[in-house]
Design a protein around this motif. Sequence first.
Motif, PDB file in Angstrom:
ATOM      1  N   GLN A   1      83.463  24.534  52.908  1.00 37.29           N
ATOM      2  CA  GLN A   1      82.764  23.280  52.638  1.00 37.29           C
ATOM      3  C   GLN A   1      82.409  23.169  51.156  1.00 37.29           C
ATOM      4  O   GLN A   1      82.471  22.083  50.578  1.00 37.29           O
ATOM      5  CB  GLN A   1      81.509  23.182  53.509  1.00 37.29           C
ATOM      6  N   ARG A  12      85.592  22.109  49.476  1.00 38.49           N
ATOM      7  CA  ARG A  12      85.882  20.688  49.717  1.00 38.49           C
ATOM      8  C   ARG A  12      85.055  19.810  48.771  1.00 38.49           C
ATOM      9  O   ARG A  12      85.583  18.860  48.169  1.00 38.49           O
ATOM     10  CB  ARG A  12      85.567  20.342  51.168  1.00 38.49           C
ATOM     11  N   ARG A  51      86.413  19.981  45.116  1.00 35.62           N
ATOM     12  CA  ARG A  51      87.561  19.125  44.851  1.00 35.62           C
ATOM     13  C   ARG A  51      87.113  17.678  44.646  1.00 35.62           C
ATOM     14  O   ARG A  51      87.656  16.954  43.794  1.00 35.62           O
ATOM     15  CB  ARG A  51      88.572  19.215  45.999  1.00 35.62           C
TER      16      ARG A  51
END
Length: 393
Positions: A236, A239, A242
Motif C-alpha cells: 500500500q 501504491r 507511485r
Amino acid sequence: MSALLVPPARKEAVTLGPIGPEAYRAFLSSPAGAALGAGFLQCPSWADVKEGWRAQLLGWGPDPAAGHLRGVALVLLRQLPGTRKYFAYLPEGPVADWTDPDLDGWLTPLLDQLRRSGAFAVRMGPSPAYRRWDAAHLKAMTGSGRRLGDVLASSVDPLGTAVAERLRARGWRRCGGDGTGDDGDAQPRHVFHVPLAGRTTEDLWSGLNQEWRRNVRRAQKEGVEVVVGSAAELPQFYRLLRITEERDGFRLGRSLAYYERQYAALNAEEPGRMKLYLARHGGEILAAHTMITVGRRVWYQTGASADHRREVRPSNALQWRMLLDAHALGADVYDMRGVPSTLDPDERAYGLLRWKLGTGGQVVETLGEWERPLGGTANQTLYRAFQAYLNRR
C-alpha cells in the motif's frame, strides 16, 4: 566480537583491513563509533539492499582483524561489463574521523585496498557539513530565479571547508562541480535537519510555523489516526508512492521488491531500524512514510500520499508523530533528507522545500560526493566508459 576502542589521543600506527559484520556493527554502536555519526547507508545491512553490487567491510585501526577499530567503511563495488574492473562507491562514507589533520593516514590505505580489489575509480561522500541556512532566513529570501547559493549562509562549517580543500589538493573532484545544484551526486547534497538535542516537545511544537500547527490540529480534529505498520503494508505504501511520483513529477525508479528488501535487511540487522508509519482516515490509508534510526540519528526517508482527502492533512500528522518519536528515542537530529536548491516559488520543486521549511529546521549543504580515478590513463578511460554505461541505463 566486540570492538575494542582506541582513545583518540593515542597515535598508534593505523592500518586498514577487512572486518566482519559483527565487529563493524559493534564499532558503530560504541561511543567512539557513534561520535563519528554513521548514516544508514554505511551500515552492513545496506549491502543486502543494493543488488548488482559486491560489498566489502573495511576497518581502520591498530589491529582491525582483532576488532581494534578507529573507523569503518562499507564499500560497494560495481563491475564494468566485459572487464574485471570495478567502480567503488562509499555512500555517505567512510565512517572516519574527518577532524584528523592526517587525512592521508585514512585515505591512502583505502585507495591501496581498492586498487588491489580491481577498482578503476572511487566515489565517496564525506560526512562534514559545508553550509547551513535557517528556515526563517530562507523564507524571507525567496524570489524569481533565486537559488540557495545566492543567499548568504547562516553559518559555514570550518571543518567542511578544510576537508574540501584537502581533497582537492589530493586530486579528488567534487561531483557536479562546486555550484548549488545536486547534479552528479547519487545522494542529496542539500538535506533538511530539525535539531532535537536539548529541546522539549513544546519547543518542537513552537518551532513549527502557523500553517504546520494548523494542519496538525486539523488532522487531529478530523480523526486522522497515525500508527506504525509492518511489512504487510508495504504494497500500500508503494501504491501511494507511485501516485505521489505521478502527481509531483518525479520518479525514484525503485520497485516494491526494493522496499521489501530494505525493510527486511535493516530490521534483521536491528529490530525497529526501519519503520513504516501510516496515516488512516475513515479506515483508509491516506499517507505512508518510512523512518530509519541509527544510533542518535533518525531519518525520514520516503513519503507517499493519496490524491484525495488531502484536506485532512495526513502527511502533517505523520511527520509530527515521527518528530515526537525521534525525540523520545533521544535522537540529536531529525533528518528529512533531500531538498531542492531552488528558492523560486514558481518552480515546481520549491513546494517540497517550502513544506520542510515549515518545521523550523535548517537546510544543510553537505560536502557532496567526491571521486577520482585510480591509476593511470587506462583507468581514466574505463571511468569515462563506465559513466557512459550508467547514463545509458
